[in-house]
Design a protein around this motif. Structure first.
Motif, short mmCIF file in Angstrom:
data_model
loop_
_atom_site.label_atom_id
_atom_site.label_comp_id
_atom_site.label_asym_id
_atom_site.label_seq_id
_atom_site.Cartn_x
_atom_site.Cartn_y
_atom_site.Cartn_z
N GLU A 1 34.03 -36.40 23.43
CA GLU A 1 33.55 -36.11 24.81
C GLU A 1 34.02 -37.47 25.24
OE1 GLU A 1 30.50 -33.64 25.16
OE2 GLU A 1 31.30 -32.03 25.13
N MET A 2 34.93 -38.27 24.89
CA MET A 2 34.60 -39.83 25.76
C MET A 2 35.11 -39.87 26.97
SD MET A 2 36.56 -41.78 22.98
CE MET A 2 36.91 -43.44 24.12
N GLU A 3 34.46 -39.86 28.22
CA GLU A 3 35.09 -40.03 29.84
C GLU A 3 35.86 -40.84 30.09
OE1 GLU A 3 31.18 -40.30 31.44
OE2 GLU A 3 30.35 -38.67 30.35
N GLY A 4 36.64 -40.21 30.79
CA GLY A 4 37.32 -40.95 31.84
C GLY A 4 38.88 -40.25 32.50
N ARG A 5 39.53 -41.48 33.50
CA ARG A 5 40.82 -40.39 33.57
C ARG A 5 42.00 -40.59 32.89
NH1 ARG A 5 42.05 -41.17 40.13
NH2 ARG A 5 43.71 -40.72 40.12
N TYR A 6 42.04 -41.94 32.61
CA TYR A 6 42.63 -42.43 32.11
C TYR A 6 43.12 -41.85 30.57
CZ TYR A 6 43.63 -44.07 36.52
OH TYR A 6 43.52 -44.51 38.11
N TRP B 1 51.98 -46.18 26.72
CA TRP B 1 52.05 -44.55 27.74
C TRP B 1 51.38 -44.29 28.24
CZ3 TRP B 1 49.54 -39.77 27.22
CH2 TRP B 1 50.66 -38.66 28.10
N ARG B 2 50.87 -43.86 29.33
CA ARG B 2 49.59 -43.55 30.26
C ARG B 2 49.52 -41.69 30.64
NH1 ARG B 2 48.95 -47.20 33.35
NH2 ARG B 2 50.21 -46.49 35.50
N VAL B 3 48.75 -41.16 30.52
CA VAL B 3 48.54 -40.02 31.63
C VAL B 3 47.70 -40.38 32.94
CG1 VAL B 3 47.72 -38.03 29.93
CG2 VAL B 3 48.45 -37.65 31.63
N ASP B 4 47.61 -40.08 33.90
CA ASP B 4 46.31 -39.81 35.31
C ASP B 4 46.53 -38.30 34.60
OD1 ASP B 4 44.59 -39.86 36.89
OD2 ASP B 4 46.28 -41.42 38.42
N LEU B 5 45.14 -37.97 34.56
CA LEU B 5 43.95 -37.04 34.13
C LEU B 5 44.15 -36.57 35.95
CD1 LEU B 5 42.17 -36.93 31.12
CD2 LEU B 5 44.61 -36.32 31.52
N LEU B 6 44.06 -37.26 37.12
CA LEU B 6 43.71 -37.45 38.19
C LEU B 6 42.29 -37.45 38.82
CD1 LEU B 6 46.86 -35.28 39.24
CD2 LEU B 6 46.52 -37.55 39.15
N HIS B 7 41.01 -36.70 37.70
CA HIS B 7 40.03 -36.84 37.92
C HIS B 7 39.21 -37.44 36.69
CE1 HIS B 7 41.10 -33.69 40.68
NE2 HIS B 7 40.16 -34.24 41.17
#
Length: 883
Positions: A138-143, A73-79
């Motif tokens: 505070e890992m960084e990512g859009r997905y 399952w994946r959520v795209d946070l858009l930013h």
């Protein structure tokens, strides 16, 4: 100069606003776009996990994939965001284990649908219906992806919350979407099987279930796919002794039979086949034309996803016996489903409450089927003294009552239930005389209780106790009508007359039971329905406790998991069901503790502790209650009031403290990797006026215990070696098992982990030949400890079959698999390679530490990296000496 000052001030304000924004955590998943690898049905959309609700699966607020390889399952946070934590809510109505082992991955890449991004955390387990938060630092990512590695897995999520503090402003370049990982897994989870004697045969079965879709021929279609909805599995109805048969068309000499998925036969008897797996049974060249698989018993279902028969034809001619069904006829008489008419089947049923659609009328539908999914069993909510009642409509003389218990789970729920018979409706009929008390009814069985012609119109079954469920699959009342009219003994009370007058005047809601009575022709003066018994029991099972010294205090604990904050244990609520939010929960750790600060010194007479009722009651065994004024070691060095031997699930036990004095009451659970859960702590005490001087908080005891529970192991032959394994899953690389760290909690990143595969293995190369005295293995402690059972320890110099053909030192048994660290004596076996090999299909191998104790063999080093045979090594030594 003023302009500079203004600019500087604006910059400071901007920085201040930016710093403040970082302190505000926001669930950005709500604004995202969700997708998943597949969808189970039209209700289980990916977007359900970001709808802001924590409702149950039944409320259509959860996702679910199909049964497949590596569901995700994946959520795209858009930013791109800086993610502080991810909170996951698990399904509550069933199947909570489906989330075990799921990985949370965060990043900007869409390679393999985003499932190759870095891992934030691995879910060990989330209890049914609960939410767990995983720190992502505070890992960084859009997905944000959640993936569950393995063949034939489901993934279900009821809510996913992504907590962030700020958007990362930098521009990112997106990778294209790829499915490489899916393609790789598909080759590992192939469902196609080679030609065998079965695939050319003719299949039939006793019946076909699920609307006629699960035909017998599906089990010989050369496809091991275990997902029923994909159309490759056979399925009978629920019936007596269901069977499946294969006609090989000629007599064969059968060496083995391989079954995918399920159930018993007579070349062998199946003990168990894990879901989706295939198991081979040796038949030692038994001869025959027919291969049958039969599941003996009443109300059974037989499902087969593939049957493979390995054998060769026998040329001799055989004379066929005629087909008969004698066994079926005999078994049917032993397992009747439909029961004859009895006094109950013509009555009217009701119960204290209804859950899971298990209405009261199901227990008098003339059907003994004990499988709950077939719609013939009742079910109450978990409540105080749940009950079921049948109104026979007239008074009867009851000779016996027959009860059928549920088969598919929870058969122990009927233990202790009372059968009551009489004419009174006082306390809903539960105060009538007792015919019998159920000691136990085996799962799926029917048991008859003799009532010796007790007389009454009402037959009740009540399960006394707090937080109980009552399930009945059939109740049969064998009785004859008395044929007489009667009046109850004793005059009616003013309260009864007033109540009935109120009903006649239409004042207030009329009870259903009163309405029933008014329609009866028989001259019986009925008692009114009362709940007196409930009022008494409610006071016994009350979850609200009176004010006590603890309820006005301040609680803290060593750590918090699953939202179980320390303050829950002093909320004056004894409810022992974790899902109701009134129980504490620490992480699995060394010496977990809980403490209440009473604010002033008290003289404590007793402490009452309520244990969790829905699971894990044994976790409190051995906990110590300590009372005093010292905060040394967080208060855990204060004198002991009592030690908990055991507190039964959901119960409250009071420990006498004989007026011990102190401001702090601690509950500590000594030991390594323990969890402490408390549903209520009540401190019965009076204040002491004298002034006390506070001792500063110290953690001396924690440091002492840490040395006892040390996870760091000394140097050994393995720690200087080189580790590898058959595959890697969930970030569990092979080298973790030789990092000199025994920590058995997977998320502490010290355990290796293979994928679910055939014959997984792990190997350490000691770099030269050793004489091995013993091997110590540390198993995973937070879940899945049983996965290591059956693993072989092999030692030798050969790399044939990756070293898994070397001689066996030991095999891990059930008893050893339940420990954290266990040592096996290898008696000086010699070899350069130590392998751990777990034979079987769809197996995982998880190792939290492997220690090899031994000494190097002087002439055993093989410089080429490929071990030579013994004669070659001797020749090498001679050549070296001659030089």
């Amino acid at each position: 100069m003023k302009e500079v000052a203004v600019i500087l001030l604006a910059g400071v304000l901007a920085l201040g606003q930016h710093a403040d924004s970082r302190l505000i955590s926001e669930n950005v998943a709500l604004r995202g776009r969700a997708s998943q690898s597949s969808q189970y049905n039209h209700l289980t959309h990916a977007k359900n996990a970001i709808d802001g609700g924590h409702e149950t699966y039944e409320s259509r607020s959860c996702t679910q994939t199909e049964l497949q390889a590596d569901p995700w399952w994946r959520v795209d946070l858009l930013h791109e965001f800086r993610v502080t934590s991810v909170t996951i809510t698990n399904r509550g109505d069933c199947c909570p284990e489906r989330l075990d082992g799921a990985e949370i991955r965060i990043g900007n890449s869409m390679e393999n649908n985003g499932n190759n991004n870095p891992v934030c955390a691995v879910v060990s387990t989330i209890p049914a219906g609960e939410s767990a938060t995983f720190e992502c630092r505070e890992m960084e990512g859009r997905y944000v992806n959640i993936i569950r590695s393995g063949c034939y897995k489901f993934l279900t999520l009821c809510e996913v919350e992504v907590n962030t503090t700020q958007t990362v402003s930098e521009h990112i370049v997106m990778d294209p979407v790829t499915n490489d990982g899916d393609m790789l897994r598909a080759s590992q989870c192939s469902v196609r099987v080679p030609e065998n004697a079965a695939s050319g045969g003719k299949a039939t079965q006793s019946s076909t279930g699920y609307g006629g879709g699960g035909g017998a021929k599906r089990a010989i279609d050369r496809n091991r796919n275990p997902a029923y909805k994909n159309g490759f599995c056979s399925h009978t109805r629920a019936e007596t002794d269901p069977w499946w048969r294969l006609d090989l068309l000629r007599k064969h000499r059968v060496t083995s039979v391989t079954i995918t998925d399920c159930c018993p036969k007579r070349c062998a008897v199946v003990s168990t086949i894990p879901v989706g797996e295939s198991v081979t049974f040796q038949c030692h060249e038994m001869e025959g034309r027919y291969v049958n698989i039969i599941r003996p018993g009443c109300y059974k279902i037989l499902t087969l996803c593939e049957v493979e028969v390995n054998g060769s034809t026998v040329s001799e001619d055989i004379e066929m016996d005629p087909v008969t069904n004698d066994g079926d006829i005999f078994r049917a008489s032993q397992c009747p489903v439909t029961v004859p008419d009895n006094a109950a089947s013509g009555g009217k049923a009701t119960q204290s409450s209804t859950a899971y659609s298990g209405g009261a009328e199901r227990a008098i539908d003339g059907n003994r089927n004990p499988g709950y999914t077939y719609g013939s069993c009742t079910h109450t909510e978990a409540s105080t003294d749940p009950w079921w009642r049948v109104d026979l409509l007239r008074e009867h003389r009851v000779t016996s009552v027959t009860i059928t218990n549920r088969e598919d789970c929870c058969s122990e729920r009927l233990d202790g239930a009372e059968i009551r018979i009489g004419n009174s409706m006082e306390n809903n009929g539960n105060n009538n005389p007792v015919c019998a008390v159920v000691s136990t009814i085996p799962a799926g069985d029917s048991v008859t209780f003799q009532c010796h012609e007790m007389e009454g119109r009402y037959v009740n079954i009540i399960q006394p106790g707090c937080y109980k469920s009552l399930t009945l699959c059939e109740v049969e009342v064998n009785a004859t009508q008395t044929g007489r009219s009667f009046h109850h003994r004793g005059a009616r009370t003013d309260r009864r007359r007033d109540r009935e007058a109120q009903v006649r005047r239409g004042g207030g809601a009329r009870r259903p039971e009163v309405a029933e009575r008014r329609g009866l022709a028989e001259d019986i003066e009925m008692d009114p329905v009362t709940n007196d018994g409930y009022i008494v029991r409610a006071s016994q099972c009350s979850v609200t406790v009176p004010d006590n010294a603890a309820s006005g205090g301040k609680a803290t604990q060593s750590s918090t998991a699953y939202g179980g904050g320390a303050e829950r244990a002093i909320d004056r609520n004894r409810n022992p069901l974790y899902e109701y939010g009134s129980c504490t929960h620490t992480e699995g750790e060394t010496d977990p503790w809980w403490r209440v600060d009473l604010h002033r010194k008290h003289r404590v007479t007793s402490v009452t502790i309520t244990n969790r009722g829905d699971c894990c009651s044994e976790r409190l065994d051995g906990a110590e209650v300590r009372i005093g004024n010292s905060m040394e070691n967080n208060g855990n060095n204060n004198p002991v009031c009592a030690v908990v031997s055991t507190i039964p699930a959901g119960e409250s036990v009071t420990f006498q403290c004989h007026e011990m004095e102190g401001r702090y009451v601690n509950v500590i659970l000594p030991g390594c990797y323990k969890i402490l859960t408390l549903c209520e702590v009540e401190v019965n005490a009076s204040t002491v006026s004298e002034h006390i001087v506070m001792v500063p908080v110290t953690n001396d005891g924690d440091r002492f215990r840490a040395s006892q529970c040390s996870v760091t192991v000394p140097d050994n032959a393995a720690s200087g070696g080189k580790a590898t394994q058959s595959s890697t899953a969930i970030g569990g690389s092979a080298r973790r098992a030789i990092d000199r760290n025994r920590n058995p909690v997977y998320r502490r990143e010290s355990c290796s982990h293979t994928r679910a595969e055939t014959d997984p293995w792990w190997r350490v190369d000691l770099l030269r030949e050793h004489r091995v005295t013993s091997v110590a293995i540390t198993n995973r402690g937070d879940c899945c400890s049983e996965r290591i059972i059956g693993t072989e320890i092999r030692i030798g110099n050969s790399l044939e079959n990756n070293g898994n053909n070397n001689p066996v030192c030991a095999v891990i048994s059930q008893e050893e698999g339940e420990s954290f660290t266990f040592t096996f004596q290898c008696h000086g076996m010699e070899g350069r390679y130590v392998n751990l090999f777990n034979p079987g299909r769809e197996k995982n191998l998880i190792l939290c530490e492997v220690e090899v104790n031994g000494s190097a063999v002087p002439d055993g080093f093989v410089d080429s990296g490929v071990p030579t045979s013994q004669p070659d090594r001797v020749n090498q030594t001679i050549a070296t000496l001659s030089d």
